[in-house]
Structures are given as C-alpha cells and as structure tokens.
Design a protein around this motif. Structure first.
Motif, PDB file in Angstrom:
ATOM      1  N   UNK A 189       0.836  -1.203   0.000  1.00 47.17           N
ATOM      2  CA  UNK A 189       0.000   0.000   0.000  1.00 47.17           C
ATOM      3  C   UNK A 189       0.871   1.253   0.000  1.00 47.17           C
ATOM      4  N   UNK A 190       0.904   1.921  -1.141  1.00 41.69           N
ATOM      5  CA  UNK A 190       1.771   3.088  -1.294  1.00 41.69           C
ATOM      6  C   UNK A 190       1.390   4.212  -0.348  1.00 41.69           C
ATOM      7  N   UNK A 191       0.102   4.335  -0.084  1.00 38.68           N
ATOM      8  CA  UNK A 191      -0.340   5.490   0.682  1.00 38.68           C
ATOM      9  C   UNK A 191       0.080   5.406   2.142  1.00 38.68           C
ATOM     10  N   UNK A 192       0.533   4.225   2.572  1.00 37.12           N
ATOM     11  CA  UNK A 192       0.980   4.098   3.957  1.00 37.12           C
ATOM     12  C   UNK A 192       2.490   4.089   4.085  1.00 37.12           C
ATOM     13  N   UNK A 193       3.187   4.145   2.956  1.00 38.72           N
ATOM     14  CA  UNK A 193       4.650   4.079   3.026  1.00 38.72           C
ATOM     15  C   UNK A 193       5.209   5.353   3.658  1.00 38.72           C
ATOM     16  N   UNK A 194       6.209   5.205   4.535  1.00 36.74           N
ATOM     17  CA  UNK A 194       6.891   6.398   5.036  1.00 36.74           C
ATOM     18  C   UNK A 194       7.653   7.086   3.888  1.00 36.74           C
ATOM     19  N   UNK A 195       7.907   8.384   4.034  1.00 39.96           N
ATOM     20  CA  UNK A 195       8.480   9.153   2.926  1.00 39.96           C
ATOM     21  C   UNK A 195       9.731   8.519   2.306  1.00 39.96           C
ATOM     22  N   UNK A 196      10.628   8.016   3.142  1.00 39.75           N
ATOM     23  CA  UNK A 196      11.872   7.450   2.609  1.00 39.75           C
ATOM     24  C   UNK A 196      11.589   6.245   1.711  1.00 39.75           C
ATOM     25  N   UNK A 197      10.717   5.356   2.226  1.00 44.36           N
ATOM     26  CA  UNK A 197      10.346   4.167   1.456  1.00 44.36           C
ATOM     27  C   UNK A 197       9.711   4.570   0.141  1.00 44.36           C
ATOM     28  N   UNK A 198       8.833   5.580   0.224  1.00 46.42           N
ATOM     29  CA  UNK A 198       8.102   6.030  -0.951  1.00 46.42           C
ATOM     30  C   UNK A 198       9.075   6.541  -1.999  1.00 46.42           C
ATOM     31  N   UNK A 199      10.066   7.320  -1.519  1.00 47.09           N
ATOM     32  CA  UNK A 199      11.070   7.845  -2.445  1.00 47.09           C
ATOM     33  C   UNK A 199      11.747   6.706  -3.199  1.00 47.09           C
ATOM     34  N   UNK A 200      12.085   5.656  -2.478  1.00 46.80           N
ATOM     35  CA  UNK A 200      12.770   4.536  -3.112  1.00 46.80           C
ATOM     36  C   UNK A 200      11.851   3.832  -4.112  1.00 46.80           C
ATOM     37  N   UNK A 201      10.565   3.757  -3.720  1.00 45.95           N
ATOM     38  CA  UNK A 201       9.603   3.055  -4.566  1.00 45.95           C
ATOM     39  C   UNK A 201       9.334   3.800  -5.866  1.00 45.95           C
ATOM     40  N   UNK A 202       9.583   5.107  -5.848  1.00 46.49           N
ATOM     41  CA  UNK A 202       9.235   5.923  -7.006  1.00 46.49           C
ATOM     42  C   UNK A 202       9.979   5.525  -8.266  1.00 46.49           C
ATOM     43  N   UNK A 203      11.085   4.830  -8.109  1.00 49.54           N
ATOM     44  CA  UNK A 203      11.826   4.472  -9.315  1.00 49.54           C
ATOM     45  C   UNK A 203      11.043   3.484 -10.175  1.00 49.54           C
ATOM     46  N   UNK A 204      10.090   2.792  -9.576  1.00 49.43           N
ATOM     47  CA  UNK A 204       9.296   1.830 -10.342  1.00 49.43           C
ATOM     48  C   UNK A 204       8.110   2.471 -11.042  1.00 49.43           C
ATOM     49  N   UNK A 205       7.831   3.718 -10.701  1.00 48.38           N
ATOM     50  CA  UNK A 205       6.653   4.366 -11.307  1.00 48.38           C
ATOM     51  C   UNK A 205       7.026   5.773 -11.730  1.00 48.38           C
ATOM     52  N   UNK A 206       6.804   6.074 -12.990  1.00 49.27           N
ATOM     53  CA  UNK A 206       7.186   7.371 -13.508  1.00 49.27           C
ATOM     54  C   UNK A 206       6.009   8.003 -14.216  1.00 49.27           C
ATOM     55  N   UNK A 207       6.187   9.247 -14.592  1.00 51.57           N
ATOM     56  CA  UNK A 207       5.065   9.972 -15.169  1.00 51.57           C
ATOM     57  C   UNK A 207       5.528  10.738 -16.404  1.00 51.57           C
ATOM     58  N   UNK A 208       4.660  10.806 -17.395  1.00 52.76           N
ATOM     59  CA  UNK A 208       4.885  11.671 -18.551  1.00 52.76           C
ATOM     60  C   UNK A 208       3.776  12.716 -18.528  1.00 52.76           C
ATOM     61  N   UNK A 209       4.172  13.981 -18.651  1.00 52.73           N
ATOM     62  CA  UNK A 209       3.219  15.058 -18.421  1.00 52.73           C
ATOM     63  C   UNK A 209       2.586  15.575 -19.703  1.00 52.73           C
ATOM     64  N   UNK A 210       1.519  16.345 -19.494  1.00 53.76           N
ATOM     65  CA  UNK A 210       0.771  16.834 -20.645  1.00 53.76           C
ATOM     66  C   UNK A 210       1.532  17.877 -21.448  1.00 53.76           C
ATOM     67  N   UNK A 211       1.978  18.909 -20.752  1.00 54.36           N
ATOM     68  CA  UNK A 211       2.521  20.053 -21.466  1.00 54.36           C
ATOM     69  C   UNK A 211       4.029  19.906 -21.615  1.00 54.36           C
ATOM     70  N   UNK A 212       4.497  19.584 -22.821  1.00 54.81           N
ATOM     71  CA  UNK A 212       5.931  19.365 -22.972  1.00 54.81           C
ATOM     72  C   UNK A 212       6.723  20.657 -22.822  1.00 54.81           C
TER      73      UNK A 212
END
Lengths: 316, 360
Positions: free
Chosen positions: B112-135
């Motif tokens: 559950x991502x929403x319960x991860x402490x900030x440090x854990x979340x930061x590490x987890x972010x490498x598995x999920x990325x985003x491409x934005x609308x306005x280039x």
C-alpha cells in the motif's frame, strides 16, 4: 525525427556526444569572448559596463586622479560655481561647497565607500532574502512560510529607515555596521518577490516531475527553483542597490551614516541641500553621479538577466 | 460497492496474474475556501433543481475523486477518459502520491503506497514514472537535455559514475528517437514532439514498471500524436511496461489502450476492454462520449448520434442518485434517488448504471 531544431549557435557543433567536460579550461576564454561580444551588441549594456568600469577605476585610483584631498578647504574660494559659469574657475571644475572644498574631489573620493557599502549590502540582502523566499514559497502555507510572511508584514509596517536608525543608534555608527544593517534589513523585498515566483514555479510540471522522480526537497530547490528565480533576483538587486545609496545618504545627513572624514556621495548630496537655491552644484553633481551609476547597474542587470536565460542565447 | 470489487477481481484476464496496481476506494476531497456558490437554477427542463442537485457532500468540500476502485495488470494499458474536471489527472496524481489521498488504498505489487513512510516512498518511485501533458512546462528551461534525462539516475544513485550516467543518457535518447548530438541543448530548442520524447526518456531512465501518461499527447499535433503513441507502444513491448494512459482524445486512447475506464464527476462509470467499450458501450455517458467524438467516415458514424445537452454539474453540488442523471437521455425516477454501483454486466464490462444499454 520530425524536424531539426534551428540553431545558429556555434556551441551546438562542439557539443559532441564525447565527454561530459564540454567546456573545459580551454573553452572558458572562448566563453568570455563570446559573452563580451553579446555585451557589445547591446548599447545600453555597453554604456552600463563602461560607467561601472569608470567607477571601479576611479575608486581604485582616487588618490592619484583627484585634484585635491577631499577634505581640503579653500576659504577664499567658497561656493564657487562650476568652471563654465560666470565666476567659476578651472581650478575647481565642478565648483566648491560652503567650506571651499572641491566638489569633484569629493565625488571622486566618495565612489569607493558608496559602491562598497551599497554593493555588499545588496549581496547580504539577496542571499538572505532569496534563501528565505525560496524556502518560504516552496512550503507555502506551512509553518516556516507563516513565520517568514509575518516577519515580512512586520517589516513592512515599520519604515526601513526608522528600523536602521534605531539599530545604528544603539550600536554606534561605523561603515561596517552600516553595511551589515543595510544588508540585513533589505532582505524583505527579495523574500517577497522571490516567494511569489516560487509559489508559481512549484506548480509547474517540471517541479512535479522532479517530485515524481523522488528528488529530495533541498535538491529540488537548488536545481529547479533557484535558477528560475534569478531574473527576479537580478531586477530586485539593481533596484535595491539604488535604494541603498539613498538610505546611506539620508543616514549620513543625520550623522548616523558613514562618519567624516570619509566621504560618500550621499553625504555630499545632503550637505548641498541647504544651498540648493544659491549653489545648486553642490547637491546636483553627487546626485547625478548616483543617478548615472544606478542606471548603469540597471542596464547591466537587464543584460545579465537575458544572458543567464538559455532561451536568449540563440543570438550571437 | 463491495460486490463491485469482487467482480473486479474476477475479471477474466485478471485470473491469470496478479495486478500491478490495485486501487481501492480512492477518494480525494478538497476543502474550498470562502462561501460556497449558490446552486444556480438554470435547469433546462425548468424542474426545481433543488431536489436533483441537493448536495451529498458537506459544505465547502469538493470531491474530485469519489471512491474509485480498479486494477491494472502488468504489461497492459489502462486508458482513463472523461471530460475536463472528471478527476482523471487527480487520480493519476493520487496514485503517484503527488497529492495525498483523503482515503482509500493504492497497492503497488501488493504494497500500500499510501501508507509508506516518505523514505520508502522515495525509493519506490523508481518503479513508477510519469509523462506530463505540457511538454513546454514539464522540462526545466534552465537545464540541458542531458541533465534532464540524467536527473532520475542521479537522484536514485543507480549509476555511480558520471561517465556511466552519460552513456545511459545517450542510450535513452537513442531509444526514444532523439539524436545523441542534442544532449547539450536546452529544451526550448526542440519541437513539442521532441520535448515529449525527452520527457519519455526521463521517465524510462530508471527502468520503471509503471508509467502514467497524463494527457501525454493532448498538446501535440495529430501527426505527432501518432508518432509519440507508436513510440509508447514500441517501448511497452520492449520493456514490458504498464501504462495508465489519461486522455480526452478518444482516437488516441483507442489507439493505445487495452482496457478503458470512463470517469464522470470523480467516479468510474464504466470500465471494460477497448473493443467492448467502443462497439458496445453500456453506460449512457460512454455512449454520449463516443457520439460526441467526430468521426472521419460516415460509415463509421453511429446511426443516430445522441449529443448531450447541458453542462457538467459542479463538483461541489453533485446530484443525488446517479451523478449523470441531470444529463442522461434515459433517465428514470430510480436514477434520481439511488446511486448505481459499479457492477459486472459481462465477462469484461462493468458499468455503474441501473439501466445499461443493450443489456438483456
């Protein structure tokens, strides 16, 4: 690929995929030369640079180029007008004041302290104000922001000059004190303007992108926010520089600024105020010196802002 | 709502593998400042709007995403469509925790991502990325292309040496179809499509499992859209990526999605496979959405286009009952009193409608 980006800039050709050290030691001279060329393309910036160069040279060479020592009195030649007016003398090119001191010499000797005090104060204010403004804006709505913004409000409620007067009055006047006090009290406008920038910057997608990558807040502020508040900072700094000269002048007038025998433009200007009707040149020439210098700094600031923007680098 | 989730679990393709992302009861409320604007009585039928528009949420609250649940399976693309303000982008931001959810859960590989402490979340972010609308706003104008693509690598210290990172950056640029010669240029020197490629290269840098494309092609010319969509598809096959693709342009969503969820007023009203959605929409809103999209050939166009009238109700005065009842062409009394849950209508399709189209 859809289309090649148009680039007439020569930097692109040497940006080979080779090494990360594109602009090594050999390249820095070329960079300086290229910057100089863009400087010369802007007439305003060229004038600004020349005026400032003249100021710096004057500051360094004051004892050698000044016709008289700044405090030397000529009791027979009091209140002489500039040389081109009736009664003027080529011995005193810009005339003399009520004690017969040469105005030109006083202006020449005033450059150094005037520029140093105002300049260093601006740097202190900018460092303080930008740091606080960036953090405050980045966490807008948080406790740090609240504290900083209340401090800003409090500061706006009291005229800065009054605050400076109280501090100097209690600490005793000296050049160093004046510089530090000017610097420390000047952070507010930087913090305000920078915070406004940051509040909009932090909602931009590239900051959100950095956040989604997992970039830490301090890195985000250094890498993404700080470079993008430089234009604002430069503009505020040029304005603040002018304000500092004027505040220093007022304080000198009240006897709480730079202490005689050290001369500053503001001091000379204020001395001449009583004689505006009869001997306008005493106040006018230091005033002109201040105006021209502040204008020169503003021209240069505008140019610097453009040069620091990668989008503007295309020309050259 | 609970039956609906059971149904979600039993989706056919689901049974094969575990979902990569599981979203449950995700809700985001925004607190509004100032007095709530009065509900305007501009109901076109002239009915008393008080009853229909009676607010469910308390005063000064705006429910942008309202209790939504769905799964995304590894290697698939889930399209998320809906009108402006339907909560698509908010959903994306909630999943990646760019916004904190009010309630609900987001499981990423069972965690559950929403319960991860900030440090854990930061590490987890490498598995999920985003491409934005306005280039044009998603790339820092003061950083060179190389630095932009390198940032994720530096942040997560995946490659210790400068040299190694540089090689990886050049590699990535090649992968997304950018000439490595451009590595030291600034974003403003590129066209919109090229900038979007830079954004995609940045998203790819850490070999993520999930990429959320938030209106990733909406700002581009149609011809460039196709190029970028094809690139995304190519990358998906190459790196086994999972996409959540948010868009309001139906052709683009149709082109890339395996399954599509339709959102309306912060709720998912229909979620099904792409073909079932386009050929046999169950929810009247989905049908209206399809009908409103211009089609090039008259043969492809539906026999009788039914276009919606009226505007999307404001989020802070969501209607009672079915959120769509103020604009629905098939509205019945039940729709005004009882909110339809998301329920299974076939092996693949779920819709939140009391009277689904072409059903039985």
């Amino acid at each position: 690929m859809t289309q090649q980006p148009l680039m007439e800039n020569e930097t692109s050709t040497k940006a080979a995929p080779g090494g990360p050290a594109v602009s090594g030691s050999g390249g820095s001279a070329a960079v300086v030369r290229r910057r100089l060329r863009t400087l010369l393309q802007s007439p305003a910036a060229t004038i600004g640079a020349l005026v400032l160069l003249l100021c710096v040279l004057t500051a360094l060479l004051a004892p050698f180029i000044s016709p008289y020592p700044p405090g030397q009195q000529h009791p027979q030649d009091r209140l002489l007008p500039p040389f081109w007016l009736e009664g003027g003398s080529t011995e005193f090119l810009l005339g003399t004041d009520n004690l017969g001191r040469d105005i030109l010499s006083r202006i020449v000797h005033g450059v150094q302290v005037t520029l140093l005090v105002s300049g260093i104060a601006v740097i202190i204010s900018a460092v303080l104000g930008v740091t606080l403004g960036v953090i405050s804006g980045f966490y807008a709505g948080g406790w740090f922001d609240t504290i900083i913004q209340r401090l800003v409000d409090a500061n706006m409620a009291i005229p800065n000059i009054l605050l400076i007067l109280v501090i100097i009055g209690s600490m005793g006047p000296s050049t160093v004190t004046l510089t530090v006090v000017l610097g420390v009290t000047g952070w507010v406008i930087f913090a305000r303007m920078v915070r406004a920038d940051v509040v909009s910057l932090r909602e931009r997608d590239f900051v959100r992108a950095a956040r989604s990558i997992g970039t830490r807040d301090p890195v985000m502020m250094m890498r993404h926010i700080l470079p993008n508040v430089m234009p604002t900072t430069i503009v505020v700094a040029t304005l603040s520089f002018g304000t500092n000269i004027v505040i220093e002048a007022s304080l000198s007038f009240l006897g709480l600024g730079i202490q005689p025998p050290t001369v500053t433009w503001g001091y000379v200007l204020n001395e001449g105020r009583d004689y505006l009707a009869t001997a306008w040149w005493i106040a006018t020439f230091p005033g002109l010196a201040i105006t021209i210098t502040v204008l020169a700094i503003m021209f240069l600031g505008d140019w610097l802002r453009d040069v620091l923007d990668p989008r503007e680098k295309k020309r050259s | 709502m609970t039956e609906a989730i059971e149904h979600l679990h039993s989706t056919t393709e689901a049974s094969a593998q575990e979902p990569l992302i599981t979203v449950r009861h995700l809700t985001k409320k925004f607190t509004l400042r100032g007095p709530r604007p009065k509900a305007s009585a501009k109901d076109e039928q002239g009915k008393a709007s008080d009853q229909a528009q009676e607010r469910q949420s308390p005063r000064n609250e705006l429910v942008a995403v309202n209790n939504i649940s769905f799964d995304v399976y590894p290697g698939e693309t889930l399209g998320l469509v809906g009108e402006s303000g339907s909560g698509k982008s908010t959903t994306a931001a909630l999943i990646l925790r760019l916004l904190e959810a009010t309630s609900g859960e987001v499981y990423f590989e069972g965690q559950n991502l929403l319960e991860l402490p900030p440090q854990e979340m930061r590490r987890r972010r490498r598995d999920m990325q985003m491409v934005f609308q306005d280039p044009f706003s998603s790339l820092n104008p003061r950083m060179r292309v190389g630095e932009i693509i390198e940032e994720p690598l530096r942040t997560h210290r995946t490659l210790p040496t400068r040299r190694g990172r540089r090689d990886r950056v050049l590699d990535l640029m090649d992968t997304v179809g950018l000439s490595p010669d451009f590595v030291d240029r600034f974003p403003h020197e590129f066209s919109g499509g090229q900038r979007q490629r830079i954004g995609i290269a940045r998203a790819l840098a850490l070999n993520p499992k999930l990429i959320v494309c938030d209106e990733a092609v909406s700002a581009l010319d149609v011809s460039i859209q196709a190029q970028v969509l094809n690139l995304l598809k190519k990358l998906q096959a190459e790196f086994n990526l999972t996409y959540i693709f948010i868009g309001h342009g139906l052709p683009a969503v149709h082109h890339i999605s395996d399954r599509i969820a339709v959102m309306y007023l912060g709720k998912i009203v229909e979620i099904t496979t792409r073909d079932s959605l386009f050929d046999d929409p169950k929810h009247p809103y989905t049908k209206a959405l399809l009908d409103s999209s211009p089609v090039s050939s008259p043969e492809l166009r539906g026999s009788q286009d039914e276009l919606l009238e009226g505007e999307v109700p404001s989020l802070d005065i969501t209607p009672r009952g079915c959120p769509f009842n103020t604009r629905c062409l098939y509205v019945q009394d039940r729709c005004r009193s009882e909110e339809p849950p998301l329920r299974s209508l076939s092996d693949t399709a779920q819709a939140a409608c009391h009277f689904p189209l072409n059903h039985n």
